[in-house]
Design a protein around this motif. Structure first.
Motif, short mmCIF file in Angstrom:
data_model
loop_
_atom_site.label_atom_id
_atom_site.label_comp_id
_atom_site.label_asym_id
_atom_site.label_seq_id
_atom_site.Cartn_x
_atom_site.Cartn_y
_atom_site.Cartn_z
N UNK A 36 3.30 -4.46 -1.96
CA UNK A 36 3.47 -3.12 -2.53
C UNK A 36 4.74 -3.04 -3.37
N UNK A 37 4.75 -2.14 -4.35
CA UNK A 37 5.99 -1.90 -5.09
C UNK A 37 7.02 -1.22 -4.19
N UNK A 38 8.29 -1.47 -4.48
CA UNK A 38 9.37 -0.87 -3.70
C UNK A 38 9.94 0.35 -4.42
N UNK A 39 10.34 1.38 -3.65
CA UNK A 39 10.25 1.50 -2.20
C UNK A 39 8.82 1.79 -1.75
N UNK A 40 8.50 1.37 -0.53
CA UNK A 40 7.18 1.59 0.05
C UNK A 40 7.35 2.46 1.30
N UNK A 41 6.29 3.16 1.65
CA UNK A 41 6.32 4.06 2.81
C UNK A 41 6.04 3.28 4.08
N UNK A 42 7.07 3.14 4.92
CA UNK A 42 6.91 2.39 6.16
C UNK A 42 6.02 3.12 7.16
N UNK A 43 6.00 4.45 7.12
CA UNK A 43 5.17 5.20 8.06
C UNK A 43 3.70 4.86 7.84
N UNK A 44 3.23 5.03 6.61
CA UNK A 44 1.82 4.80 6.33
C UNK A 44 1.43 3.34 6.51
N UNK A 45 2.28 2.44 6.07
CA UNK A 45 1.88 1.04 5.99
C UNK A 45 2.33 0.19 7.19
N UNK A 46 3.11 0.78 8.10
CA UNK A 46 3.53 -0.03 9.25
C UNK A 46 3.68 0.77 10.54
#
Length: 399
Positions: A129-139
């Motif tokens: 994913x491009x940065x910044x990425x959403x850690x909530x949704x993706x992890x």
């Protein structure tokens, strides 16, 4: 005696309990709270007293969860009523025994390799994913959702559907009971359909095992089967998902501890316990209420029969009579006990699972993403409103 008013205000920071509760803990241990209906409740702040409220059968969850109870204003209404969360023994014991073996330390360790694989898969996807990425949704949300759905047997395509209902059911004080009731009914209908599908085609999962307990051994009513499944699903992901994000935010606030933990992953199991003690997961100041079934004395204060009692877990976990430097985070702290998973018959059923998931989450993030950083200041974080746990809408990160 200090008298407070409910609802209690939120703590002024993400990293420490409400100062007024610390003052009560220091000066008097137990304080009265004026309730919206003109009644009185009692907030309990010291570790020993809070533990007593959690383990002593004279403090009843069933009485607190009962329809029309004075404790109804203190949260979880629809979810607590007629569920394992709102039961006392022997009903609570009967239901808990049916699922407890799925959450033993031995069973959870058998799940660790699969959890580690999920962590790696999620990080692989995150790296694309491009940065910044959403850690909530993706992890942080995706990890516990996948683990508990796999355990229970919820199809992958249904994961997002139930999460919206789950957020609604975790509404805090003041949540609209009609909205919560509608979400509860929707989830109940969903599980009724899932149970029917698994009756027709049994699989190797916890849901099928519970159906067998219902159909073959008559140990569950149909309604209990639905409610138990619902409680496992919600309890199995919400707090763990939000704990991951709050741990990262807390470690950012303590950079020396953050660096120490990243440099030595062997510290992670003990650090998880210290972080569970320290992290302020809830906006609310107290845990689920109890009702005293007889007069009980705590720290010299007589709590009368019928009174609502609020155990303040967050401040009890900072009790200077139990912990050295309680307001400091120390990822090397030894022989640590805390009350974040509760105690007694309502000790969190999934405590071992949550520990394992948090350990694997931190191990994966810190070893594979050593440069992981939260990309926004605290003041720009958006928290979901009206929930009993702190839940950010998104957590932008870079690595």
């Amino acid at each position: 005696m200090t008298t407070l008013s409910f609802p209690l205000p939120n703590a002024p920071t993400l990293y420490a309990p409400l100062p007024a509760l610390g003052e009560i803990q220091r000066d008097q241990a137990v304080a009265r709270i004026d309730t919206p209906d003109g009644g009185v409740a009692y907030v309990v702040t010291r570790y020993a007293d809070v533990r007593t409220v959690l383990v002593d059968p004279r403090f009843s969850r069933a009485a607190a969860a009962a329809s029309g109870s004075a404790a109804a204003d203190f949260g979880l209404g629809a979810l607590a009523t007629d569920s394992i969360v709102g039961m006392d023994p022997p009903e609570h014991t009967r239901l808990r025994k049916l699922v407890a073996r799925a959450f033993t330390a031995r069973r959870v360790e058998q799940l660790r390799p699969g959890t580690a694989r999920i962590v790696d898969e999620l990080i692989d996807a995150l790296l694309d994913l491009p940065q910044p990425a959403d850690l909530v949704e993706h992890f942080s949300l995706a990890l516990p959702v996948r683990v508990i759905c796999d355990m229970l047997g919820v199809p992958a395509g249904d994961r997002d559907t139930f999460h919206g209902w789950s957020d609604t059911l975790l509404g805090g004080p003041g949540a609209d009971p009609r909205v919560m009731g509608a979400a509860l009914r929707a989830m109940g209908e969903y599980f009724a359909g899932l149970i029917a599908a698994k009756r027709a085609k049994p699989e190797d999962d916890l849901m099928t095992a519970l159906i067998a307990a219902r159909d073959e051994h008559d140990r569950l009513t149909e309604e209990e089967l639905v409610r138990l499944s619902l409680g496992i699903l919600i309890g199995g992901h919400e707090t763990t998902a939000n704990q991951i994000t709050m741990i990262l935010l807390t470690l950012r606030h303590f950079p020396e501890q953050d660096a120490l933990l990243r440099a030595d992953p062997s510290l992670i199991p003990g650090a998880v316990e210290e972080l569970m003690r320290f992290v302020q997961l809830g906006d609310g100041a107290t845990s689920l209420p109890r009702v005293a079934t007889e007069d009980v004395e705590l720290s010299g204060v007589t709590i009368p029969k019928g009174a609502v009692v609020l155990p303040a877990l967050a401040v009890a976990n900072r009790d200077p009579g139990v912990y050295d430097e309680p307001d400091g985070l120390d990822v090397t702290r030894k022989e640590l006990s805390h009350l974040s998973f509760g105690a007694g018959v309502h000790h969190c059923l999934g405590a071992q699972l949550a520990r394992m998931e948090l350990q694997e989450a931190l191990r994966g993030l810190f070893t594979r993403l050593p440069g992981l950083r939260v990309a926004v200041p605290d003041g720009e974080l958006r928290f979901k409103q009206g929930m009993i746990v702190r839940s950010v809408e998104a957590l932008p990160v870079t690595w």
